[in-house]
Scaffold this motif. Structure first.
Motif, PDB file in Angstrom:
ATOM      1  N   LEU B 120       0.634  -1.354  -0.236  1.00  0.00           N
ATOM      2  CA  LEU B 120      -0.143  -0.385  -0.335  1.00  0.00           C
ATOM      3  C   LEU B 120       0.790   1.070  -0.323  1.00  0.00           C
ATOM      4  N   PRO B 121       1.330   1.210   0.761  1.00  0.00           N
ATOM      5  CA  PRO B 121       2.506   2.731   0.998  1.00  0.00           C
ATOM      6  C   PRO B 121       3.481   2.645  -0.913  1.00  0.00           C
ATOM      7  N   ASN B 122       3.872   1.668  -0.999  1.00  0.00           N
ATOM      8  CA  ASN B 122       4.345   1.742  -2.636  1.00  0.00           C
ATOM      9  C   ASN B 122       3.384   2.530  -3.585  1.00  0.00           C
ATOM     10  N   THR B 123       1.977   1.903  -3.389  1.00  0.00           N
ATOM     11  CA  THR B 123       0.617   2.523  -3.992  1.00  0.00           C
ATOM     12  C   THR B 123       0.598   4.276  -4.288  1.00  0.00           C
ATOM     13  N   LEU B 124       0.817   4.470  -2.926  1.00  0.00           N
ATOM     14  CA  LEU B 124      -0.240   5.148  -2.431  1.00  0.00           C
ATOM     15  C   LEU B 124       1.775   6.274  -3.142  1.00  0.00           C
ATOM     16  N   LEU B 125       2.849   5.840  -2.837  1.00  0.00           N
ATOM     17  CA  LEU B 125       3.872   6.992  -3.283  1.00  0.00           C
ATOM     18  C   LEU B 125       3.528   7.115  -5.178  1.00  0.00           C
ATOM     19  N   LEU B 126       3.114   5.668  -5.552  1.00  0.00           N
ATOM     20  CA  LEU B 126       2.922   6.399  -7.697  1.00  0.00           C
ATOM     21  C   LEU B 126       1.874   6.767  -7.001  1.00  0.00           C
ATOM     22  N   GLY B 127       0.899   7.122  -6.800  1.00  0.00           N
ATOM     23  CA  GLY B 127      -0.430   7.974  -6.804  1.00  0.00           C
ATOM     24  C   GLY B 127       0.349   8.847  -6.366  1.00  0.00           C
ATOM     25  N   GLY B 128       0.641   9.228  -5.371  1.00  0.00           N
ATOM     26  CA  GLY B 128       0.902  10.954  -4.719  1.00  0.00           C
ATOM     27  C   GLY B 128       1.986  10.938  -6.179  1.00  0.00           C
ATOM     28  N   PRO B 199      10.726  -0.196  -3.818  1.00  0.00           N
ATOM     29  CA  PRO B 199      11.432  -0.010  -5.533  1.00  0.00           C
ATOM     30  C   PRO B 199      13.176  -0.055  -4.998  1.00  0.00           C
ATOM     31  N   ALA B 200      14.132  -0.338  -5.791  1.00  0.00           N
ATOM     32  CA  ALA B 200      15.283  -0.654  -5.183  1.00  0.00           C
ATOM     33  C   ALA B 200      15.690   0.903  -5.713  1.00  0.00           C
ATOM     34  N   SER B 201      15.779   2.403  -6.960  1.00  0.00           N
ATOM     35  CA  SER B 201      15.722   3.033  -6.967  1.00  0.00           C
ATOM     36  C   SER B 201      14.798   4.273  -7.739  1.00  0.00           C
ATOM     37  N   TRP B 202      14.585   5.790  -7.086  1.00  0.00           N
ATOM     38  CA  TRP B 202      14.053   6.290  -7.482  1.00  0.00           C
ATOM     39  C   TRP B 202      14.075   6.035  -9.330  1.00  0.00           C
ATOM     40  N   ARG B 203      14.912   6.119 -10.088  1.00  0.00           N
ATOM     41  CA  ARG B 203      14.306   5.749 -11.735  1.00  0.00           C
ATOM     42  C   ARG B 203      13.512   4.816 -11.494  1.00  0.00           C
ATOM     43  N   MET B 204      12.995   3.967 -11.240  1.00  0.00           N
ATOM     44  CA  MET B 204      12.134   3.088 -11.698  1.00  0.00           C
ATOM     45  C   MET B 204      11.183   3.422 -11.397  1.00  0.00           C
ATOM     46  N   VAL B 209       4.939   6.447 -12.830  1.00  0.00           N
ATOM     47  CA  VAL B 209       4.503   7.864 -12.786  1.00  0.00           C
ATOM     48  C   VAL B 209       3.931   9.122 -14.148  1.00  0.00           C
ATOM     49  N   LEU B 210       4.908   8.995 -15.199  1.00  0.00           N
ATOM     50  CA  LEU B 210       4.622   9.644 -15.953  1.00  0.00           C
ATOM     51  C   LEU B 210       3.232   9.312 -16.972  1.00  0.00           C
ATOM     52  N   ALA B 211       3.656   7.564 -16.965  1.00  0.00           N
ATOM     53  CA  ALA B 211       2.323   6.922 -17.529  1.00  0.00           C
ATOM     54  C   ALA B 211       1.243   7.389 -17.102  1.00  0.00           C
ATOM     55  N   LEU B 212       1.342   7.044 -15.670  1.00  0.00           N
ATOM     56  CA  LEU B 212      -0.272   7.691 -14.771  1.00  0.00           C
ATOM     57  C   LEU B 212      -0.823   8.930 -14.710  1.00  0.00           C
ATOM     58  N   ALA B 213       0.433  10.210 -15.097  1.00  0.00           N
ATOM     59  CA  ALA B 213       0.066  10.822 -14.982  1.00  0.00           C
ATOM     60  C   ALA B 213      -0.285  11.666 -16.410  1.00  0.00           C
ATOM     61  N   ILE B 214       0.327  11.241 -17.405  1.00  0.00           N
ATOM     62  CA  ILE B 214      -0.361  11.835 -18.990  1.00  0.00           C
ATOM     63  C   ILE B 214      -1.715  12.524 -18.568  1.00  0.00           C
ATOM     64  N   PRO B 215      -2.613  11.210 -18.978  1.00  0.00           N
ATOM     65  CA  PRO B 215      -3.801  10.994 -19.100  1.00  0.00           C
ATOM     66  C   PRO B 215      -4.715  11.806 -18.214  1.00  0.00           C
ATOM     67  N   THR B 271      -7.563  11.453  -7.872  1.00  0.00           N
ATOM     68  CA  THR B 271      -7.638  10.606  -7.532  1.00  0.00           C
ATOM     69  C   THR B 271      -7.566   9.040  -8.025  1.00  0.00           C
ATOM     70  N   GLY B 272      -9.160   9.092  -7.598  1.00  0.00           N
ATOM     71  CA  GLY B 272      -9.619   7.920  -8.705  1.00  0.00           C
ATOM     72  C   GLY B 272      -8.739   7.301  -9.365  1.00  0.00           C
ATOM     73  N   MET B 273      -8.849   8.323 -10.581  1.00  0.00           N
ATOM     74  CA  MET B 273      -8.108   7.721 -11.941  1.00  0.00           C
ATOM     75  C   MET B 273      -7.179   6.832 -10.958  1.00  0.00           C
ATOM     76  N   LEU B 274      -6.245   8.171 -10.630  1.00  0.00           N
ATOM     77  CA  LEU B 274      -5.237   7.318 -11.028  1.00  0.00           C
ATOM     78  C   LEU B 274      -4.764   6.626 -10.014  1.00  0.00           C
ATOM     79  N   LEU B 275      -5.668   6.112  -8.509  1.00  0.00           N
ATOM     80  CA  LEU B 275      -5.191   5.025  -8.042  1.00  0.00           C
ATOM     81  C   LEU B 275      -5.586   3.497  -8.563  1.00  0.00           C
TER      82      LEU B 275
END
Lengths: 283, 336
Positions: B120-128, B199-204, B209-215, B271-275
């Protein structure tokens, strides 16, 4: 002297219409191609013709997929079901929303109930909604996806119709018809809805865009169509492992979905009626 | 469940709106009202989800049964999972457990809170992160387009935004992977995890993040642009222009504050769409979030686990919508 003037005026009035046609055309062409696709496919969709993830060339113009099946043939075959399902969802949602929206404008209590449903659904992401319905309906397959898309789309669509129907419902002739003893059904179908043709057409386009998104996402999550069916979203999921070997196996269906989403969206925004369009772009 | 499913900009931001409050109502009372309303909506959603899961043909004990298991074994497991007790009792326990972080047990008998605690924290990080990127980029682009209405920039930004808003996240993700991972080899295409499951590195994180944010940027640029255009027609903006205030001052002090509530509501709806999109994007990038948990839960017919995920995401979305309510209430000086 008046005749050419009116002609010119008429031509000027027709000009934006030509713009609409131009913007609707790409979507129509793409949909037609996807529907004709299965007959144009050079190979069967379920028999290997090359090596798995073979590069383009020879028998297969776009190479092979994870089982060596022809990517081009599967691409041509994979759009029909996606588009047909999306069209069905768009038609069902628009129909239900038209009725409920007009009813909501005439009977505010109904409108309030629908509004509350939309408020609640806002807390449920589409993907979770699909998974939830697919889970509650194990053998549902495509129908579960259709049900999910309709249930989750109607409340939003009703808002649009209700907004457009409110001024119509408040107009004098509806009141006159109501006082004249016309039944509610007659008021909705005969008096209110015919005035909303432009809004409903635009709504249908927007719902089609939304349906393509949902149906494709469900396909990607393997909730809807099952292997070995050819489906653009499913192809992306299945072949993503071999993206390095034959990128076309993933790229071609992605492009197809991307083009479909964009061209349909272009068509939908061209169909939005003048008065409503200000709400969309407000420029 | 907004985004491409809601048709127009106005439709999308038309969330549950606080009722106009009388001047006698104090700020605290209004705040409590907002909270209560959001909490009620969330509770209704949770009831709906529980009922939907309850209507499943075949329960969790059946779904996870192994071949050759006897009827007695099944009954014992059903008892262990508490499935033999009345629906109402279980429902009451589930609902009262939620606020304390007790989401019940999954079909495999593990506490759901434990299953979700790592991903869950990983997903919240990604979505946030995606929400932050959406916020920054769409406000910047929307303002840039609004500076010269009808200009080349305006038309280019608006057209691009309209083009990308309808794209499913996985299509964007495929394009990003092809360009940035395979052709130019700039960023990793899959997420590797550390020993602690992050995730092992922030580059991952960049590509997901871009794939989620662009639409979502596509949606929100249009909302920002539309909100600014509406506000530009307001009389106080017009008078500021007539008074000869500098353009940037009119923009930052008169235009933007008025448009803020609409912008906040639009981005909150993302937010809903991102999650939801995160579930799909995590699958592509092999990201260690709730997406993989959900995929497994659906195969196992693990209703309680899916209900738990819905409860958590619903709560997060409720929180963000409440934040948007507060922005609206603050920006309008309590006049809403």
């Amino acid at each position: 002297m008046t005749a050419p003037l009116t002609l010119a005026k008429r031509a000027a009035r027709r000009l934006p219409r030509r713009g609409v046609v131009l913007r609707v055309l790409p979507a129509l062409l793409l949909v037609a191609l996807a529907f004709a696709g299965p007959w144009l496919a050079p190979h069967a969709i379920d028999t290997p013709v090359t090596a798995p993830y073979a590069e383009p060339g020879g028998e297969a113009a776009l190479g092979g997929d994870q089982l060596g099946r022809d990517v081009l043939s599967r691409l041509l075959a994979g759009g029909r079901e996606l588009i047909a399902t999306s069209l069905l969802v768009a038609a069902l949602v628009t129909g239900a929303a038209a009725f409920l929206g007009a009813l909501g404008a005439l009977r505010p209590a109904v409108g309030r109930v629908v509004e509350r449903c939309a408020d609640v659904l806002m807390l449920l992401p589409a993907v979770l909604g699909i998974l939830l319905i697919a889970l509650s309906w194990p053998g549902g397959g495509r129908f579960a996806v259709i049900a999910a898309a309709v249930v989750m789309g109607v409340p939003y669509a009703v808002r649009l119709v209700a907004g457009a129907a409110a001024p119509v419902a408040a107009s004098g002739y509806i009141e006159a018809a109501a006082v004249g003893g016309e039944r509610l059904w007659h008021l909705v179908v005969r008096e209110v809805l015919p005035n909303l043709r432009a809004t409903l057409l635009a709504l249908f386009g927007l719902r089609f865009v939304a349906a393509v998104y949902i149906v494709a996402t469900a396909g990607f999550l393997q909730v809807g169509p099952q292997p070995p069916a050819a489906d653009w979203a499913l192809m992306i999921r299945e072949n993503s492992g071999g993206i390095v070997l034959n990128p076309w196996a993933v790229l071609a269906p992605s492009l197809a979905i991307g083009l479909l989403a964009m061209s349909v969206n272009l068509a939908a925004s061209a169909l939005v009626p003048r008065s409503g369009r200000r709400e969309v772009t407000a420029l | 469940m907004a985004g491409p499913l809601s048709g127009t900009v106005s439709e999308r931001v038309a969330g549950p709106r606080p009722r106009p409050a009388g001047p006698a109502l104090s700020g605290t009372l209004r705040l409590a009202g907002l909270l209560a309303r959001r909490a009620l909506l969330l509770a209704v959603l949770l009831v709906t989800v529980f009922v939907a899961v309850e209507l499943l043909p075949g329960d969790a004990a059946n779904a996870t049964s192994e071949r050759g298991e006897s009827a007695a074994d099944l009954a014992r497991r059903r008892e262990l999972l508490g499935l033999d007790r009345p629906v109402l009792t279980r429902f009451w326990e589930w609902m009262t457990g939620l606020p304390t972080g007790d989401f019940g047990t999954s079909a495999r008998g593990e506490p759901i809170a434990d299953i979700l605690s790592k991903p869950l924290p990983n997903t919240l990080l990604l979505g946030g992160l995606a929400l932050l990127v959406t916020l920054a980029v769409s406000i910047a682009l929307g303002c840039w387009a609004a500076l010269k209405p009808g200009g080349a920039t305006d038309r280019a930004v608006s057209a691009t935004a309209t083009g990308i808003l309808a794209l499913p996240e996985f299509v964007v993700a495929v394009a990003l992977v092809l360009v940035f991972a395979l052709w130019t080899d700039l960023l990793p295409a899959v997420t590797l995890t550390d020993a602690d499951g992050s995730p092992a590195s922030w580059r991952m994180l960049i590509l997901p993040v871009l794939a989620l944010a662009i639409p979502q940027i596509g949606w929100n640029v249009r909302i920002v642009r539309a909100a600014l255009a509406d506000e530009a027609k307001a009389p106080h903006v017009e008078s500021a222009v007539i008074d000869g205030l500098p353009r940037h001052r009119v923009f930052t002090h008169h235009l933007l504050p008025g448009a803020l509530p609409t912008i906040a509501a639009g981005i909150a709806t993302s937010t809903g769409m991102l999650l939801g999109g995160a579930v799909v994007v995590e699958t592509i990038f092999n990201y260690p979030g709730i997406g993989s948990v959900l995929a497994g839960a659906v195969t196992d017919r693990d209703g309680p686990l899916v209900a738990g995920v819905v409860a958590v995401t619903g709560a997060v979305i409720t929180g963000v919508l409440l934040l948007a309510d507060l922005v609206r209430s603050w920006a309008s000086g309590g006049r809403t």
